[in-house]
Write a protein that holds these residues in place. Structure first.
Motif, PDB file in Angstrom:
ATOM      1  N   GLU A   1      36.359  31.428  -4.991  1.00  0.00           N
ATOM      2  CA  GLU A   1      35.677  30.139  -5.141  1.00  0.00           C
ATOM      3  C   GLU A   1      34.194  30.328  -5.464  1.00  0.00           C
ATOM      4  OE1 GLU A   1      38.487  27.508  -2.090  1.00  0.00           O
ATOM      5  OE2 GLU A   1      36.663  28.510  -1.373  1.00  0.00           O
ATOM      6  N   THR A   2      33.620  31.374  -4.906  1.00  0.00           N
ATOM      7  CA  THR A   2      32.221  31.683  -5.187  1.00  0.00           C
ATOM      8  C   THR A   2      32.033  32.038  -6.655  1.00  0.00           C
ATOM      9  OG1 THR A   2      31.857  32.490  -2.928  1.00  0.00           O
ATOM     10  CG2 THR A   2      30.295  33.223  -4.612  1.00  0.00           C
ATOM     11  N   ALA A   3      32.903  32.894  -7.160  1.00  0.00           N
ATOM     12  CA  ALA A   3      32.827  33.310  -8.560  1.00  0.00           C
ATOM     13  C   ALA A   3      33.002  32.110  -9.484  1.00  0.00           C
ATOM     14  CB  ALA A   3      33.891  34.360  -8.850  1.00  0.00           C
ATOM     15  N   GLU A   4      33.976  31.247  -9.161  1.00  0.00           N
ATOM     16  CA  GLU A   4      34.244  30.075  -9.996  1.00  0.00           C
ATOM     17  C   GLU A   4      33.051  29.122 -10.005  1.00  0.00           C
ATOM     18  OE1 GLU A   4      37.593  26.504 -10.413  1.00  0.00           O
ATOM     19  OE2 GLU A   4      37.483  27.729  -8.591  1.00  0.00           O
ATOM     20  N   PHE A   5      32.470  28.893  -8.833  1.00  0.00           N
ATOM     21  CA  PHE A   5      31.328  27.983  -8.711  1.00  0.00           C
ATOM     22  C   PHE A   5      30.142  28.471  -9.541  1.00  0.00           C
ATOM     23  CE2 PHE A   5      27.374  26.552  -6.867  1.00  0.00           C
ATOM     24  CZ  PHE A   5      27.598  25.233  -6.526  1.00  0.00           C
ATOM     25  N   LEU A   6      29.793  29.744  -9.380  1.00  0.00           N
ATOM     26  CA  LEU A   6      28.627  30.298 -10.069  1.00  0.00           C
ATOM     27  C   LEU A   6      28.845  30.385 -11.578  1.00  0.00           C
ATOM     28  CD1 LEU A   6      27.654  33.052  -7.489  1.00  0.00           C
ATOM     29  CD2 LEU A   6      26.433  30.926  -7.967  1.00  0.00           C
TER      30      LEU A   6
ATOM     31  N   ASN B   1      15.184  25.399 -16.500  1.00  0.00           N
ATOM     32  CA  ASN B   1      13.864  26.013 -16.416  1.00  0.00           C
ATOM     33  C   ASN B   1      12.891  25.140 -15.632  1.00  0.00           C
ATOM     34  OD1 ASN B   1      14.621  28.251 -17.971  1.00  0.00           O
ATOM     35  ND2 ASN B   1      14.177  27.182 -19.890  1.00  0.00           N
ATOM     36  N   ASN B   2      13.243  23.855 -15.484  1.00  0.00           N
ATOM     37  CA  ASN B   2      12.349  22.919 -14.805  1.00  0.00           C
ATOM     38  C   ASN B   2      12.583  22.851 -13.300  1.00  0.00           C
ATOM     39  OD1 ASN B   2      11.277  21.947 -17.347  1.00  0.00           O
ATOM     40  ND2 ASN B   2      13.229  20.930 -17.630  1.00  0.00           N
ATOM     41  N   VAL B   3      13.701  23.400 -12.842  1.00  0.00           N
ATOM     42  CA  VAL B   3      14.070  23.312 -11.440  1.00  0.00           C
ATOM     43  C   VAL B   3      14.458  24.695 -10.923  1.00  0.00           C
ATOM     44  CG1 VAL B   3      15.710  22.308  -9.798  1.00  0.00           C
ATOM     45  CG2 VAL B   3      14.910  20.949 -11.736  1.00  0.00           C
ATOM     46  N   SER B   4      13.985  25.021  -9.726  1.00  0.00           N
ATOM     47  CA  SER B   4      14.383  26.283  -9.090  1.00  0.00           C
ATOM     48  C   SER B   4      15.685  26.039  -8.335  1.00  0.00           C
ATOM     49  CB  SER B   4      13.294  26.768  -8.137  1.00  0.00           C
ATOM     50  OG  SER B   4      12.124  27.096  -8.841  1.00  0.00           O
ATOM     51  N   VAL B   5      16.762  26.633  -8.839  1.00  0.00           N
ATOM     52  CA  VAL B   5      18.084  26.468  -8.227  1.00  0.00           C
ATOM     53  C   VAL B   5      18.352  27.662  -7.315  1.00  0.00           C
ATOM     54  CG1 VAL B   5      20.564  26.262  -8.666  1.00  0.00           C
ATOM     55  CG2 VAL B   5      18.923  25.176 -10.224  1.00  0.00           C
ATOM     56  N   VAL B   6      18.770  27.379  -6.081  1.00  0.00           N
ATOM     57  CA  VAL B   6      19.054  28.431  -5.104  1.00  0.00           C
ATOM     58  C   VAL B   6      20.403  28.149  -4.464  1.00  0.00           C
ATOM     59  CG1 VAL B   6      18.279  29.597  -3.000  1.00  0.00           C
ATOM     60  CG2 VAL B   6      16.586  28.706  -4.617  1.00  0.00           C
ATOM     61  N   VAL B   7      21.200  29.193  -4.281  1.00  0.00           N
ATOM     62  CA  VAL B   7      22.504  29.069  -3.622  1.00  0.00           C
ATOM     63  C   VAL B   7      22.479  29.908  -2.344  1.00  0.00           C
ATOM     64  CG1 VAL B   7      24.971  29.539  -3.811  1.00  0.00           C
ATOM     65  CG2 VAL B   7      23.721  28.656  -5.781  1.00  0.00           C
ATOM     66  N   CYS B   8      22.922  29.290  -1.232  1.00  0.00           N
ATOM     67  CA  CYS B   8      22.936  29.986   0.064  1.00  0.00           C
ATOM     68  C   CYS B   8      24.361  30.062   0.603  1.00  0.00           C
ATOM     69  CB  CYS B   8      22.044  29.252   1.061  1.00  0.00           C
ATOM     70  SG  CYS B   8      20.307  29.134   0.576  1.00  0.00           S
ATOM     71  N   PRO B   9      25.094  31.138   0.265  1.00  0.00           N
ATOM     72  CA  PRO B   9      26.472  31.308   0.739  1.00  0.00           C
ATOM     73  C   PRO B   9      26.494  31.897   2.153  1.00  0.00           C
ATOM     74  CG  PRO B   9      25.986  32.581  -1.277  1.00  0.00           C
ATOM     75  CD  PRO B   9      24.691  32.201  -0.650  1.00  0.00           C
ATOM     76  N   PRO B  10      27.676  31.960   2.772  1.00  0.00           N
ATOM     77  CA  PRO B  10      27.819  32.701   4.029  1.00  0.00           C
ATOM     78  C   PRO B  10      27.449  34.171   3.810  1.00  0.00           C
ATOM     79  CG  PRO B  10      29.740  31.321   3.626  1.00  0.00           C
ATOM     80  CD  PRO B  10      28.916  31.293   2.373  1.00  0.00           C
TER      81      PRO B  10
ATOM     82  N   LEU C   1      17.792  19.891  -0.233  1.00  0.00           N
ATOM     83  CA  LEU C   1      18.648  20.910   0.372  1.00  0.00           C
ATOM     84  C   LEU C   1      20.003  20.240   0.544  1.00  0.00           C
ATOM     85  CD1 LEU C   1      19.120  23.660   1.764  1.00  0.00           C
ATOM     86  CD2 LEU C   1      18.254  22.634   3.882  1.00  0.00           C
ATOM     87  N   VAL C   2      21.008  20.704  -0.209  1.00  0.00           N
ATOM     88  CA  VAL C   2      22.274  19.993  -0.333  1.00  0.00           C
ATOM     89  C   VAL C   2      23.371  20.686   0.458  1.00  0.00           C
ATOM     90  CG1 VAL C   2      23.889  18.963  -1.975  1.00  0.00           C
ATOM     91  CG2 VAL C   2      21.528  19.434  -2.689  1.00  0.00           C
ATOM     92  N   GLY C   3      24.087  19.915   1.265  1.00  0.00           N
ATOM     93  CA  GLY C   3      25.205  20.445   2.033  1.00  0.00           C
ATOM     94  C   GLY C   3      26.521  20.184   1.350  1.00  0.00           C
ATOM     95  N   GLY C   4      27.224  19.127   1.787  1.00  0.00           N
ATOM     96  CA  GLY C   4      28.562  18.823   1.281  1.00  0.00           C
ATOM     97  C   GLY C   4      28.650  18.690  -0.230  1.00  0.00           C
ATOM     98  N   ALA C   5      27.634  18.071  -0.836  1.00  0.00           N
ATOM     99  CA  ALA C   5      27.663  17.858  -2.292  1.00  0.00           C
ATOM    100  C   ALA C   5      27.419  19.134  -3.082  1.00  0.00           C
ATOM    101  CB  ALA C   5      26.620  16.803  -2.684  1.00  0.00           C
ATOM    102  N   SER C   6      27.136  20.228  -2.389  1.00  0.00           N
ATOM    103  CA  SER C   6      26.926  21.503  -3.093  1.00  0.00           C
ATOM    104  C   SER C   6      28.195  22.338  -3.160  1.00  0.00           C
ATOM    105  CB  SER C   6      25.834  22.327  -2.402  1.00  0.00           C
ATOM    106  OG  SER C   6      26.302  22.890  -1.183  1.00  0.00           O
ATOM    107  N   LEU C   7      29.280  21.840  -2.598  1.00  0.00           N
ATOM    108  CA  LEU C   7      30.510  22.622  -2.566  1.00  0.00           C
ATOM    109  C   LEU C   7      31.310  22.508  -3.858  1.00  0.00           C
ATOM    110  CD1 LEU C   7      31.691  21.969   1.107  1.00  0.00           C
ATOM    111  CD2 LEU C   7      30.418  23.925   0.191  1.00  0.00           C
ATOM    112  N   GLN C   8      31.065  21.456  -4.624  1.00  0.00           N
ATOM    113  CA  GLN C   8      31.723  21.279  -5.912  1.00  0.00           C
ATOM    114  C   GLN C   8      30.704  21.486  -7.027  1.00  0.00           C
ATOM    115  OE1 GLN C   8      35.006  20.906  -6.155  1.00  0.00           O
ATOM    116  NE2 GLN C   8      35.155  20.883  -3.909  1.00  0.00           N
ATOM    117  N   ALA C   9      31.048  22.306  -7.991  1.00  0.00           N
ATOM    118  CA  ALA C   9      30.105  22.644  -9.056  1.00  0.00           C
ATOM    119  C   ALA C   9      29.652  21.413  -9.827  1.00  0.00           C
ATOM    120  CB  ALA C   9      30.732  23.666 -10.007  1.00  0.00           C
TER     121      ALA C   9
END
Length: 279
Positions: free
Chosen positions: A46-51, A58-67, A254-262
Motif C-alpha cells: 500500500e505504501t508503494a502504491e500510494f507513493l 514545487n509550491n508546496v512542501s509535501v511530507v509523508v510520515c509512515p509507521p 497535518l493530515v490524518g485520515g484524509a492522507s490514507l487515500q492518494a
C-alpha cells in the motif's frame, strides 16, 4: 503648523505601509506544508502504491510520515520516483541510544532517510503519557541533530468548553520550546476534539487560534515567529482545505485520515499549490 501635520501624516502612512509590506513579505516567505500522518496504517504494498500515485508541487512542501517499519521502504520508493517528497517519522526517543526497548533514536531515523519527525502528537500524549518536558527533550535532540521537528499542540473538548484553549496552548508552547533558541521547527495546531471525529474547527476559528499561537511564539523566539510555519491538524480534508489555505496564519495542514487515500491527499496538495500560486 499645517506643514508639520502633513509631514507627520506622511511619515505615519509611510511607516504603516512599510510595516504591512514587511508582514506580507514575511508571510510569503513561510513554507507551505501538506503533511501526511498515516498513524498505524498501511502495508508495504500500500505504501508503494500510494507513493506512486501521489503528485507533488514545487509550491508546496509535501511530507509523508509512515509507521517506523515502513520508513526505509518509503525512502527507497521516493528516491526511485524522483518526486520532491519529504520523509518524516511519527515519533522519536530523546536519547542517542540505550536500553529503551521498542524505541527509535534520531540517528536511526536519519539513517533511513528521515528529514522530519512528529513530536507531541495528542495520541502520544494520551496513550503514551508524553508531557511537555518529554516533548521539549525530543525537540532539543532533533534540532541538535538537524532533524526538523513538527511540534503538535492542542486542547481537548473539555478544555475548549472551559475556555482554557489559550492557557493550554501557551503552556504547551513554553514547555516544548524551553531553552530552544535556534534551529528550524514546524508547529501543528491540532484541536484534540477535532481529530478523527469528522468535526473540524472553522477556518475563522483556526485562524484566530493560529494568530494567538504566533503572538505567543513572538514572546519566545521574537520576530522569527513570523517565519515559522504553523499548520492546522484537525480533520483537514479535500473539502475544507481551500478555506484553511485562505487564512493568513495557516501555512498548511497535518493530515490524518484524509492522507490514507492518494486521491484525497493529492486533492489537498492541489488546493494549497493553487493557493500559493495565487498569493
Amino acid at each position: 503648523m499645517e506643514q508639520s501635520i502633513e509631514s507627520y501624516i506622511k511619515n505615519l502612512v509611510r511607516e504603516t505601509i512599510g510595516h504591512t509590506l514587511g508582514q506580507l513579505q514575511l508571510q510569503s516567505e513561510r513554507r507551505i506544508y501538506v503533511i501526511a500522518n498515516w498513524k498505524m496504517n498501511k502495508t508495504l504494498a500500500e505504501t508503494a502504491e500510494f507513493l506512486q500515485k501521489i503528485n507533488s508541487s514545487n509550491n508546496v512542501s509535501v511530507v509523508v510520515c509512515p509507521p517506523t517499519q515502513l520508513l526505509y521502504p518509503a525512502h527507497l520508493f521516493i528516491k526511485q520516483s524522483g518526486k520532491p517528497v519529504g520523509l518524516g517519522a511519527q515519533n522519536v526517543h530523546w536519547a542517542d541510544k540505550g536500553a529503551y526497548t521498542g524505541e527509535t533514536s534520531i540517528s536511526m531515523l536519519q539513517d533511513v532517510g528521515c528529514e522530519y519527525v512528529i513530536i507531541g502528537h495528542s495520541e502520544r500524549r494520551q496513550y503514551s503519557g508524553e508531557n511537555d518536558q518529554l516533548v521539549n527533550m525530543k525537540v532539543a535532540q532533533s534540532l541538535k541533530a538537524g532533524l526538523t521537528p513538527i511540534i503538535c499542540i492542542g486542547e481537548t473538548l473539555e478544555q475548549k468548553n472551559a475556555q482554557k484553549t489559550e492557557q493550554v496552548l501557551t503552556k504547551q508552547l513554553f514547555g516544548a520550546l524551553k531553552d530552544i533558541d535556534s534551529g528550524d521547527f514546524i508547529l501543528a495546531y491540532e484541536p484534540v476534539w477535532a481529530i478523527g471525529t469528522g468535526q473540524s474547527a472553522t477556518a475563522e476559528l483556526a485562524q484566530e487560534t493560529h494568530s494567538y499561537i504566533r503572538s505567543v511564539l513572538k514572546q519566545i523566539v521574537g520576530q522569527k515567529a513570523e517565519s515559522i510555519s504553523i499548520l492546522y491538524g484537525g480533520s483537514a480534508n479535500e473539502s475544507n482545505a481551500a478555506e484553511y489555505r485562505a487564512m493568513p496564519d495557516i501555512d498548511g495542514v497535518l493530515v490524518g485520515g484524509a492522507s490514507l487515500q492518494a486521491h484525497s491527499f493529492d486533492g489537498i496538495i492541489n488546493v494549497f499549490a493553487k493557493g500559493e500560486q495565487n498569493s
